[in-house]
Design an enzyme around this catalytic site. Structure first.
Site, PDB file in Angstrom:
ATOM      1  N   HIS A  14       0.866  -1.203   0.000  1.00  0.00           N
ATOM      2  CA  HIS A  14       0.000   0.000   0.000  1.00  0.00           C
ATOM      3  C   HIS A  14       0.890   1.235   0.000  1.00  0.00           C
ATOM      4  O   HIS A  14       1.429   1.620   1.037  1.00  0.00           O
ATOM      5  CB  HIS A  14      -0.897  -0.013   1.244  1.00  0.00           C
ATOM      6  N   HIS A  16       1.513   5.290  -1.950  1.00  0.00           N
ATOM      7  CA  HIS A  16       1.031   6.348  -2.864  1.00  0.00           C
ATOM      8  C   HIS A  16       2.224   6.897  -3.643  1.00  0.00           C
ATOM      9  O   HIS A  16       3.129   7.494  -3.052  1.00  0.00           O
ATOM     10  CB  HIS A  16       0.354   7.466  -2.078  1.00  0.00           C
ATOM     11  N   LEU A  17       2.199   6.675  -4.955  1.00  0.00           N
ATOM     12  CA  LEU A  17       3.311   7.147  -5.795  1.00  0.00           C
ATOM     13  C   LEU A  17       2.949   8.412  -6.559  1.00  0.00           C
ATOM     14  O   LEU A  17       3.812   9.017  -7.188  1.00  0.00           O
ATOM     15  CB  LEU A  17       3.734   6.051  -6.784  1.00  0.00           C
ATOM     16  N   ASN A  44      -5.769   6.559  -6.049  1.00  0.00           N
ATOM     17  CA  ASN A  44      -6.435   7.852  -5.814  1.00  0.00           C
ATOM     18  C   ASN A  44      -5.591   9.005  -6.352  1.00  0.00           C
ATOM     19  O   ASN A  44      -5.442  10.047  -5.719  1.00  0.00           O
ATOM     20  CB  ASN A  44      -6.742   8.061  -4.320  1.00  0.00           C
ATOM     21  N   LYS A 105      -9.463  -1.161  -5.174  1.00  0.00           N
ATOM     22  CA  LYS A 105      -9.405  -0.437  -3.889  1.00  0.00           C
ATOM     23  C   LYS A 105     -10.707   0.311  -3.678  1.00  0.00           C
ATOM     24  O   LYS A 105     -11.176   1.021  -4.559  1.00  0.00           O
ATOM     25  CB  LYS A 105      -8.239   0.561  -3.921  1.00  0.00           C
ATOM     26  N   HIS A 142     -10.493   0.670   2.391  1.00  0.00           N
ATOM     27  CA  HIS A 142     -10.230   1.751   3.353  1.00  0.00           C
ATOM     28  C   HIS A 142     -11.452   1.769   4.259  1.00  0.00           C
ATOM     29  O   HIS A 142     -12.514   2.222   3.869  1.00  0.00           O
ATOM     30  CB  HIS A 142     -10.055   3.092   2.629  1.00  0.00           C
ATOM     31  N   HIS A 181      -4.427  -0.319   6.328  1.00  0.00           N
ATOM     32  CA  HIS A 181      -3.931   0.530   7.418  1.00  0.00           C
ATOM     33  C   HIS A 181      -4.809   0.489   8.665  1.00  0.00           C
ATOM     34  O   HIS A 181      -5.445   1.480   9.019  1.00  0.00           O
ATOM     35  CB  HIS A 181      -3.724   1.975   6.960  1.00  0.00           C
ATOM     36  N   ASP A 256       1.482   2.855   3.398  1.00  0.00           N
ATOM     37  CA  ASP A 256       0.592   4.004   3.167  1.00  0.00           C
ATOM     38  C   ASP A 256       1.405   5.295   3.082  1.00  0.00           C
ATOM     39  O   ASP A 256       0.904   6.367   3.441  1.00  0.00           O
ATOM     40  CB  ASP A 256      -0.485   4.114   4.258  1.00  0.00           C
TER      41      ASP A 256
HETATM   42  O1  DOR Z   1      -3.588   9.666   5.110  1.00  0.00           O
HETATM   43  C1  DOR Z   1      -3.952   9.304   4.023  1.00  0.00           C
HETATM   44  N1  DOR Z   1      -3.394   9.807   2.899  1.00  0.00           N
HETATM   45  N2  DOR Z   1      -4.930   8.392   3.930  1.00  0.00           N
HETATM   46  C2  DOR Z   1      -5.485   8.063   2.760  1.00  0.00           C
HETATM   47  O2  DOR Z   1      -6.368   7.258   2.735  1.00  0.00           O
HETATM   48  C3  DOR Z   1      -5.039   8.732   1.509  1.00  0.00           C
HETATM   49  C4  DOR Z   1      -3.676   9.238   1.631  1.00  0.00           C
HETATM   50  C5  DOR Z   1      -3.276  10.164   0.519  1.00  0.00           C
HETATM   51  O3  DOR Z   1      -3.549   9.846  -0.647  1.00  0.00           O
HETATM   52  O4  DOR Z   1      -2.674  11.203   0.785  1.00  0.00           O
HETATM   53 ZN    ZN Z   2      -3.383   5.049   1.408  1.00  0.00          ZN
END
Ligand code: DOR
Ligand code: ZN
Length: 353
Positions: A14, A16-17, A44, A105, A142, A181, A256
């Site tokens: 998990h 975020h790139l 996302n 997701k 989530h 998470h 995350d």
């Molecule tokens: O803290 C978070 N940041 N939770 C999420 O579910 C999304 C993520 C983000 O994309 O910044």
């Molecule tokens: Zn996340």
């Protein structure tokens, strides 16, 4: 320098790139990619990854960045798509069978960054889950309540377990589900209970290391603000306890890591902890505090492989050595993004062997 542990084939389930267009992908991808054999990037992004075609293009975008850093072919990518009630199941299945899509997701509508198009009620999703269950397409949840539900932010996960997660698990017993998470005692106990054999959970470094005091005491530290939010100490302890005693292999590394530029954090306090530059050290620190370093290999890699029936290809196999070193200071900022442990001294350091 004393070796603390050797870890093989780390998988971040998990992360975020972001994208090249929003400038963050080239800054943060190498931090993760260098150390892992596989990564599961969240959908996302702006725009979101909705279709198998989006997933295919997003993979290509990540590969472009990997190529630039001479990491292409050394990391597997597990593309996941952003589930909505409008998800086209024919496209999903075709993408899954073609290898363009690994999983889906599910975001609760409005509850976190870029989730406005997420899911507000699960009933309307049942036909999609049914197809996913039939084809073996995994679901990452989530687990918080959608924003239009009046619930305290600290209770949101607890309610969503009852109102969203459990009905999914009860109605689709063969669906592979990962609760993302986890932050509460209720989640930790549900996952470790074995009541649902197809349920696993990812655990972030911050939820293993800290409770909410760390974020709120002595001034608000927005760099530790993430969704789901850090909870009371008893919850952190319950998560530690579950991870420590995990005999079934149901807790997985999922950082995350969620980069937001410092300027954006200052302006809106957007949710996300940027752990990528120090994620290996962070997990090692947590497992050392828990006195269960011997469990770390399973958590960082083996549990993922077992649950998803995955074997790391030879070209992507990696060994990471973590050593006890002279104290080094974690930078206050990496490329405009404040990392976990910013400005702190660490005596652990990871390197690829
Ligand atoms: O803290 C978070 N940041 N939770 C999420 O579910 C999304 C993520 C983000 O994309 O910044
Ligand atoms: Zn996340």
């Amino acid at each position: 320098m004393k070796e603390v542990i050797k870890l093989t084939n780390i998988i971040d389930a998990h992360v975020h790139l972001r994208t090249i267009a929003d400038k963050r992908m080239p800054l943060c991808t190498p931090h993760t990619a260098k150390f892992v054999s596989g990564m599961l990037p969240m959908p996302n992004t702006n725009p979101h990854i909705y279709t198998s075609e989006d997933a295919r293009k997003y993979r290509q975008e990540i590969e472009l960045v990997l190529k630039h850093f001479e990491l292409l072919g050394t990391v597997d990518i597990f593309p996941t798509i952003y589930l909505t009630p409008q998800t086209n199941v024919n496209d999903l299945v075709a993408g899954y069978l073609a290898g363009d899509v690994f999983s889906c997701k599910q975001y609760p509508r409005g509850a976190t960054t870029n989730s406005a198009e997420g899911v507000s009620g699960i009933k309307e999703m049942f036909p999609i889950y049914q197809v996913m269950e039939k084809y073996g397409i995994p679901l990452h949840v989530h687990c918080e309540m959608p924003m239009d539900v009046d619930v305290d932010i600290f209770d949101s996960e607890k309610f969503a377990i009852q109102e969203m997660l459990i009905p999914i698990l009860d109605n689709f017993p063969n669906l592979k589900v990962s609760m993302e998470h986890i932050t509460t005692k209720k989640a930790a106990e549900l996952v470790s209970s074995g009541r649902y054999p197809n349920l696993v959970a990812t655990v972030t470094p911050q939820h293993l290391l800290y409770d909410r005091n760390k974020m709120l005491r002595g001034g608000l530290d927005s760099n530790l603000y993430c969704m789901p939010i850090l909870k009371r100490k008893e919850h952190m302890e319950a998560i530690r306890n579950a991870v420590k005693n995990d005999e079934r292999g149901v807790f997985l590394c999922g950082t995350d890591s969620a980069p937001h530029f410092k300027t954006d954090k200052n302006e809106c306090g957007c949710a996300g902890v940027y752990s990528a530059p120090v994620f290996v050290e962070a997990y090692v620190k947590a497992f050392m505090e828990m006195n269960v370093l011997e469990k770390l290999q399973a958590f960082m890699s083996d549990n993922f492989c077992k649950f998803y029936g995955y074997t790391v290809p030879e070209a992507m196999q990696k060994t990471v050595v973590v050593e006890q070193v002279e104290p080094w200071k974690v930078p206050d900022v990496y490329d405009g993004i404040v990392p976990l442990f910013h400005g702190e001294e660490l005596t652990l350091r990871a390197r690829v062997q």
